[in-house]
Write a protein that holds these residues in place. Structure first.
Motif, PDB file in Angstrom:
ATOM      1  N   LEU A  73       0.870  -1.176   0.000  1.00  0.00           N
ATOM      2  CA  LEU A  73       0.000   0.000   0.000  1.00  0.00           C
ATOM      3  C   LEU A  73       0.903   1.222   0.000  1.00  0.00           C
ATOM      4  O   LEU A  73       1.675   1.438   0.943  1.00  0.00           O
ATOM      5  CB  LEU A  73      -0.908   0.011   1.233  1.00  0.00           C
ATOM      6  N   LEU A  74       0.834   2.013  -1.086  1.00  0.00           N
ATOM      7  CA  LEU A  74       1.614   3.237  -1.188  1.00  0.00           C
ATOM      8  C   LEU A  74       0.776   4.423  -0.717  1.00  0.00           C
ATOM      9  O   LEU A  74      -0.376   4.566  -1.124  1.00  0.00           O
ATOM     10  CB  LEU A  74       2.062   3.475  -2.631  1.00  0.00           C
ATOM     11  N   LEU A  75       1.357   5.259   0.129  1.00  0.00           N
ATOM     12  CA  LEU A  75       0.692   6.455   0.626  1.00  0.00           C
ATOM     13  C   LEU A  75       1.327   7.690   0.009  1.00  0.00           C
ATOM     14  O   LEU A  75       2.564   7.789  -0.059  1.00  0.00           O
ATOM     15  CB  LEU A  75       0.820   6.558   2.151  1.00  0.00           C
ATOM     16  N   SER A  76       0.516   8.637  -0.431  1.00  0.00           N
ATOM     17  CA  SER A  76       1.069   9.925  -0.857  1.00  0.00           C
ATOM     18  C   SER A  76       1.559  10.663   0.377  1.00  0.00           C
ATOM     19  O   SER A  76       1.227  10.309   1.519  1.00  0.00           O
ATOM     20  CB  SER A  76       0.015  10.749  -1.597  1.00  0.00           C
ATOM     21  N   VAL A  77       2.397  11.684   0.160  1.00  0.00           N
ATOM     22  CA  VAL A  77       2.949  12.438   1.294  1.00  0.00           C
ATOM     23  C   VAL A  77       2.261  13.793   1.406  1.00  0.00           C
ATOM     24  O   VAL A  77       1.902  14.412   0.404  1.00  0.00           O
ATOM     25  CB  VAL A  77       4.477  12.600   1.172  1.00  0.00           C
ATOM     26  N   PRO A  78       2.049  14.283   2.628  1.00  0.00           N
ATOM     27  CA  PRO A  78       1.351  15.562   2.814  1.00  0.00           C
ATOM     28  C   PRO A  78       2.199  16.751   2.360  1.00  0.00           C
ATOM     29  O   PRO A  78       3.434  16.691   2.339  1.00  0.00           O
ATOM     30  CB  PRO A  78       1.120  15.624   4.328  1.00  0.00           C
ATOM     31  N   TYR A  79       1.515  17.833   2.049  1.00  0.00           N
ATOM     32  CA  TYR A  79       2.196  19.094   1.783  1.00  0.00           C
ATOM     33  C   TYR A  79       2.935  19.564   3.039  1.00  0.00           C
ATOM     34  O   TYR A  79       2.587  19.192   4.160  1.00  0.00           O
ATOM     35  CB  TYR A  79       1.195  20.180   1.391  1.00  0.00           C
ATOM     36  N   CYS A 118      -0.456  -2.292  -7.273  1.00  0.00           N
ATOM     37  CA  CYS A 118      -0.574  -2.303  -5.826  1.00  0.00           C
ATOM     38  C   CYS A 118      -1.546  -1.211  -5.387  1.00  0.00           C
ATOM     39  O   CYS A 118      -2.067  -0.458  -6.216  1.00  0.00           O
ATOM     40  CB  CYS A 118       0.787  -2.155  -5.154  1.00  0.00           C
ATOM     41  N   MET A 119      -1.806  -1.140  -4.103  1.00  0.00           N
ATOM     42  CA  MET A 119      -2.803  -0.206  -3.575  1.00  0.00           C
ATOM     43  C   MET A 119      -2.202   1.187  -3.376  1.00  0.00           C
ATOM     44  O   MET A 119      -1.012   1.334  -3.145  1.00  0.00           O
ATOM     45  CB  MET A 119      -3.361  -0.737  -2.258  1.00  0.00           C
ATOM     46  N   TYR A 120      -3.078   2.185  -3.436  1.00  0.00           N
ATOM     47  CA  TYR A 120      -2.665   3.579  -3.282  1.00  0.00           C
ATOM     48  C   TYR A 120      -3.703   4.324  -2.459  1.00  0.00           C
ATOM     49  O   TYR A 120      -4.911   4.197  -2.686  1.00  0.00           O
ATOM     50  CB  TYR A 120      -2.526   4.238  -4.654  1.00  0.00           C
TER      51      TYR A 120
END
Length: 215
Positions: A73-79, A118-120
């Motif tokens: 599971l890939l997570l985007s990163v916050p600003y 994969c998951m995002y």
């Protein structure tokens, strides 16, 4: 009995994750690896990577994990709060705006998830819906009003909780169940500046996720 390990180390970029992948992740034979990486790669001058290098390293990381039998599971990163970053490092360190770079790296993360099947999960969008980062005390990112510190990068305790809640809800909606999870990343995974930092206890996102799964 849910097994959730915290394998975050402050200051890491994707290159660091690759170097410690075997001992920190693969040796445990996890069923799911949750990766949040990219903040240092884009906004920390001592750790910055080019987009192409980041993309190549992330793809190789995911490929090695999936070939080892785990889902990813890939997570985007916050600003980040750019004003705080400029105060800390100097505006001249950024030929491109920090959050513009974060937009670019999040697009790489999203595209990698598609290409690698994969998951995002878009954590940046979740934080943005809470108007975070911001300068109000309600921000999910540490600032002068909520912690007395010009941070602008690391989540508050509530911010870590929101990350864990978002992951828990996402996995539930996907109908996915895993009993051996490794959270892999930098200081945000580590849980910098909250109780239990570096562990699966206290107020880190791996700790909150473990409790939510156990309930």
């Amino acid at each position: 009995d849910y097994y959730v390990l915290n394998k975050g180390i402050p200051g890491n970029n994707v290159n660091n994750l690759q170097k410690r992948l075997e001992r920190a992740v693969l040796s445990y034979q996890p069923s799911l690896v949750i990766i949040m990486i990219g903040t240092n790669d884009m906004v920390n001058p001592s750790k910055m990577l080019s987009y192409s290098t980041y993309s190549d390293k992330l793809n190789l990381l995911v490929d090695r994990i999936t070939k080892n039998g785990a889902d990813v599971l890939l997570l985007s990163v916050p600003y980040a709060d750019t004003g705080y970053l400029f105060d800390r490092y100097g505006k001249d360190k950024y030929s491109v705006g920090p959050n513009e770079k974060i937009d670019s790296v999040n697009e790489i993360i999203r595209r990698t998830a598609i290409e690698q099947h994969c998951m995002y999960l878009d954590i940046n969008q979740v934080f943005s819906s809470y108007n975070s980062p911001g300068r109000e005390s309600s921000s999910l990112i540490r600032n002068e009003k909520n912690t007395g510190v010009k941070d602008g990068v690391h989540p508050t305790p509530r911010g870590y909780h929101v990350i864990a809640e978002s992951i828990f809800t996402f996995l539930k909606e996907q109908g996915r169940s895993y009993n051996k999870i490794i959270c892999f990343g930098d200081s945000i995974t580590f849980g910098a500046f909250v109780l239990g930092q570096g562990t699966n206890k206290g107020r880190t996102y791996p700790a909150v996720l473990r409790r939510l799964l156990a309930e």
